[in-house]
Design a protein around this motif. Structure first.
Motif, PDB file in Angstrom:
ATOM      1  N   MET A  98       0.856  -1.195   0.000  1.00 38.55           N
ATOM      2  CA  MET A  98       0.000   0.000   0.000  1.00 38.55           C
ATOM      3  C   MET A  98       0.887   1.240   0.000  1.00 38.55           C
ATOM      4  O   MET A  98       2.018   1.203   0.470  1.00 38.55           O
ATOM      5  CB  MET A  98      -0.901   0.013   1.241  1.00 38.55           C
ATOM      6  N   PRO A  99       0.363   2.369  -0.502  1.00 42.16           N
ATOM      7  CA  PRO A  99       1.131   3.611  -0.480  1.00 42.16           C
ATOM      8  C   PRO A  99       1.443   4.033   0.959  1.00 42.16           C
ATOM      9  O   PRO A  99       0.662   3.760   1.872  1.00 42.16           O
ATOM     10  CB  PRO A  99       0.204   4.636  -1.135  1.00 42.16           C
ATOM     11  N   THR A 100       2.577   4.696   1.149  1.00 36.97           N
ATOM     12  CA  THR A 100       2.953   5.138   2.496  1.00 36.97           C
ATOM     13  C   THR A 100       2.409   6.521   2.825  1.00 36.97           C
ATOM     14  O   THR A 100       2.234   6.853   3.988  1.00 36.97           O
ATOM     15  CB  THR A 100       4.488   5.140   2.662  1.00 36.97           C
ATOM     16  N   ASP A 101       2.123   7.330   1.821  1.00 36.47           N
ATOM     17  CA  ASP A 101       1.554   8.658   2.044  1.00 36.47           C
ATOM     18  C   ASP A 101       0.052   8.517   2.308  1.00 36.47           C
ATOM     19  O   ASP A 101      -0.675   7.934   1.500  1.00 36.47           O
ATOM     20  CB  ASP A 101       1.793   9.546   0.820  1.00 36.47           C
ATOM     21  N   SER A 102      -0.414   9.052   3.426  1.00 33.46           N
ATOM     22  CA  SER A 102      -1.829   8.895   3.806  1.00 33.46           C
ATOM     23  C   SER A 102      -2.787   9.495   2.786  1.00 33.46           C
ATOM     24  O   SER A 102      -3.929   9.064   2.683  1.00 33.46           O
ATOM     25  CB  SER A 102      -2.087   9.500   5.187  1.00 33.46           C
TER      26      SER A 102
END
Length: 183
Positions: A111-115
C-alpha cells in the motif's frame, strides 16, 4: 421441538440468494471466518458513557464529545459538536481502511505510504421513519488508492469486507456499498 418441525418444510423450500462468483485466484480465496464473539479473546476494549442522548455528552477514558441533534433532524447542528452517525462513520471508515491495509499485505500488495494516497470516504445514512420509530443505517464507501490498478483495489476491498469488524458486525442488518476508484 414441534415448532421446529413445522418450519422444516419452509426451510427446505426457501430460495437461497445466489452466491457471488469468486473472482480471486485460487490461492487468494476468501474464507468465511466463523468467529464466536462470545468466547473470542478480547484484543482491546473501549468504554464510553452517553448522557443526554443526542443532545448530551459522550465521555470515555480519553474522550469527551458534546453531541447535538443534526439540523436535518430539526436539531441545532452546532459547530464543534457531533452526533452518533458522525461518530459511527468515522470509526467505520478508519476500521475499513485498517482492514484494507492488512488485506493488501495478505495479498502481497504494498500500500502507499503517504496517507493522501489511500482514502476511504464514508457516508452513513440514517434511514427509515422517525414517527414509526423504524430506523436503520445504510453505508456508502468510496475507496481510492493511488498507484494500484482498479482490479487490484477491488481484490483488496473484497478481502477487507471479510475481515473488517464493522462490516462483520453489521452484516445482515446494514447495507454497505463499497466502490473502488483510482486516484
Amino acid at each position: 421441538m414441534a415448532s421446529t418441525r413445522s418450519l422444516q418444510p419452509l426451510v427446505a423450500t426457501a430460495r437461497r440468494a445466489p452466491r457471488p462468483v469468486a473472482r480471486l485466484a485460487a490461492k487468494h480465496v476468501i474464507r468465511k471466518q466463523l468467529l464466536n464473539t462470545d468466547t473470542a479473546p478480547i484484543l482491546y476494549s473501549a468504554h464510553a458513557k452517553a448522557k443526554g442522548a443526542r443532545t448530551g455528552r459522550i465521555e470515555g477514558d480519553d474522550l469527551k464529545v458534546d453531541l447535538v441533534m443534526a439540523k436535518a433532524l430539526e436539531g441545532a447542528g452546532d459547530r464543534g459538536k457531533t452526533n452518533p452517525e458522525e461518530l459511527f462513520v468515522a470509526g467505520y471508515g478508519a476500521c475499513f481502511q485498517s482492514a484494507m491495509n492488512a488485506s493488501a499485505a495478505a495479498l502481497g500488495t504494498k500500500m502507499p505510504t503517504d496517507s493522501e494516497d489511500s482514502v476511504v470516504s464514508t457516508t452513513v445514512h440514517l434511514v427509515g421513519d422517525m414517527e414509526k420509530l423504524d430506523m436503520g443505517i445504510r453505508v456508502d464507501m468510496k475507496v481510492s488508492i493511488r498507484g494500484l490498478e482498479r482490479d487490484r483495489i477491488e481484490k483488496i476491498v473484497e478481502k477487507a469486507k471479510e475481515v473488517c469488524p464493522y462490516i462483520r458486525a453489521t452484516r445482515g442488518n446494514t447495507t454497505t456499498n463499497v466502490e473502488a476508484v483510482q486516484l
